[in-house]
Write a protein that holds these residues in place. Sequence first.
Motif, mmCIF file in Angstrom:
data_model
loop_
_atom_site.group_PDB
_atom_site.id
_atom_site.type_symbol
_atom_site.label_atom_id
_atom_site.label_comp_id
_atom_site.label_asym_id
_atom_site.label_seq_id
_atom_site.Cartn_x
_atom_site.Cartn_y
_atom_site.Cartn_z
ATOM 1 N N PRO A 285 0.799 -1.240 0.000
ATOM 2 C CA PRO A 285 0.000 0.000 0.000
ATOM 3 C C PRO A 285 0.824 1.279 0.000
ATOM 4 O O PRO A 285 0.350 2.300 -0.511
ATOM 5 C CB PRO A 285 -0.828 -0.116 1.287
ATOM 6 C CG PRO A 285 -0.065 -1.070 2.160
ATOM 7 C CD PRO A 285 0.561 -2.040 1.219
ATOM 8 N N ASP A 286 2.028 1.247 0.562
ATOM 9 C CA ASP A 286 2.843 2.462 0.600
ATOM 10 C C ASP A 286 3.158 2.983 -0.795
ATOM 11 O O ASP A 286 3.332 4.193 -0.985
ATOM 12 C CB ASP A 286 4.163 2.217 1.347
ATOM 13 C CG ASP A 286 3.954 2.112 2.851
ATOM 14 O OD1 ASP A 286 2.809 2.289 3.292
ATOM 15 O OD2 ASP A 286 4.934 1.851 3.570
ATOM 16 N N ILE A 287 3.238 2.078 -1.770
ATOM 17 C CA ILE A 287 3.615 2.503 -3.117
ATOM 18 C C ILE A 287 2.614 2.060 -4.186
ATOM 19 O O ILE A 287 2.851 2.275 -5.369
ATOM 20 C CB ILE A 287 5.035 2.009 -3.480
ATOM 21 C CG1 ILE A 287 5.176 0.502 -3.282
ATOM 22 C CG2 ILE A 287 6.077 2.759 -2.665
ATOM 23 C CD1 ILE A 287 6.555 -0.048 -3.678
ATOM 24 N N ASN A 288 1.504 1.456 -3.763
ATOM 25 C CA ASN A 288 0.402 1.143 -4.690
ATOM 26 C C ASN A 288 -0.498 2.379 -4.785
ATOM 27 O O ASN A 288 -1.692 2.336 -4.522
ATOM 28 C CB ASN A 288 -0.384 -0.069 -4.183
ATOM 29 C CG ASN A 288 -1.582 -0.418 -5.048
ATOM 30 O OD1 ASN A 288 -2.701 -0.539 -4.547
ATOM 31 N ND2 ASN A 288 -1.369 -0.576 -6.349
ATOM 32 N N CYS A 289 0.130 3.497 -5.126
ATOM 33 C CA CYS A 289 -0.562 4.776 -5.085
ATOM 34 C C CYS A 289 0.211 5.803 -5.906
ATOM 35 O O CYS A 289 1.326 5.553 -6.353
ATOM 36 C CB CYS A 289 -0.684 5.273 -3.638
ATOM 37 S SG CYS A 289 0.912 5.560 -2.820
ATOM 38 N N VAL A 290 -0.421 6.943 -6.091
ATOM 39 C CA VAL A 290 0.223 8.112 -6.683
ATOM 40 C C VAL A 290 0.180 9.228 -5.649
ATOM 41 O O VAL A 290 -0.857 9.454 -5.020
ATOM 42 C CB VAL A 290 -0.483 8.560 -7.977
ATOM 43 C CG1 VAL A 290 0.044 9.905 -8.456
ATOM 44 C CG2 VAL A 290 -0.296 7.503 -9.076
ATOM 45 N N ARG A 291 1.276 9.880 -5.466
ATOM 46 C CA ARG A 291 1.380 10.983 -4.514
ATOM 47 C C ARG A 291 1.149 12.302 -5.245
ATOM 48 O O ARG A 291 1.753 12.567 -6.284
ATOM 49 C CB ARG A 291 2.780 10.996 -3.899
ATOM 50 C CG ARG A 291 3.012 12.064 -2.842
ATOM 51 C CD ARG A 291 2.435 11.658 -1.533
ATOM 52 N NE ARG A 291 2.944 12.488 -0.427
ATOM 53 C CZ ARG A 291 2.500 12.399 0.809
ATOM 54 N NH1 ARG A 291 1.554 11.528 1.113
ATOM 55 N NH2 ARG A 291 3.005 13.160 1.771
ATOM 56 N N LEU A 292 0.246 13.126 -4.734
ATOM 57 C CA LEU A 292 0.029 14.472 -5.250
ATOM 58 C C LEU A 292 0.554 15.471 -4.231
ATOM 59 O O LEU A 292 0.191 15.395 -3.047
ATOM 60 C CB LEU A 292 -1.457 14.734 -5.504
ATOM 61 C CG LEU A 292 -2.058 14.303 -6.836
ATOM 62 C CD1 LEU A 292 -3.543 14.654 -6.866
ATOM 63 C CD2 LEU A 292 -1.343 14.960 -8.010
ATOM 64 N N GLU A 293 1.396 16.392 -4.662
ATOM 65 C CA GLU A 293 1.979 17.384 -3.762
ATOM 66 C C GLU A 293 1.873 18.776 -4.375
ATOM 67 O O GLU A 293 2.268 18.990 -5.525
ATOM 68 C CB GLU A 293 3.452 17.066 -3.483
ATOM 69 C CG GLU A 293 3.680 15.752 -2.748
ATOM 70 C CD GLU A 293 5.154 15.494 -2.451
ATOM 71 O OE1 GLU A 293 6.002 16.312 -2.894
ATOM 72 O OE2 GLU A 293 5.458 14.490 -1.789
#
Length: 215
Positions: free
Chosen positions: A27-35
């Motif tokens: 889950p830590d990297i099964n995502c896209v980070r928006l900043e």
Amino acid sequence: MITIPTGDFTGILADVVPFAAPDDDMPDINCVRLEWDGYRLHALATDRYRIGVSTWEKGDSDGEDVQDDLFTDWGSGDDPWAMSIALDEAKELVKVFKLGPKEHHTPVTVDYDAGRWHAKVVRARETGHSAITVVTPDTRAEFPDVRALMTKNDRLESVMSLGFSAKMLADFAKVRPRGPLELKFTGAEGLTHVTIGERFVGAIQPVRFGKDGAE
């Protein structure tokens, strides 16, 4: 609230989606980070072997000779914020909001509500392409500091040859071609840095071969 051209919003997401880990058991990297850093909107993703960071900057949209955009105030005065969204949700955002090239500069707004801890993505009805989605953070994710990892490996080192997974390397060709693709080698075992124009930076881990020639 951030106002950004539709093509740039879906573009930065689509640029990095291929570099997110596809397995929801990570889950830590099964995502896209928006900043949002106060001036630029970044999308980040990694699958441990690769990193992708795509950026939109307010000035990217200034000076466009498009009548409909003369009074659009791109960007915002929002304080910095960040959120990780599940990979499937990032893909859905691209699907829902993507428009053709002629509608690239249709405005979309991203309204981050710190109190309710979500972001509302809206394209107004008067644009002729209305859409609205409420994005909730992936609470499972503790996204790694990929910029620090790249900085740690930011050194030039000559190499005789390197091997890469052809499939993994090919995903960099899916990034919008906003400039030349350049590779910077940091050694036989270090991350190879990849830049595409001035708005995409990434990295890929070279393949290590065993004595039998297997990766």
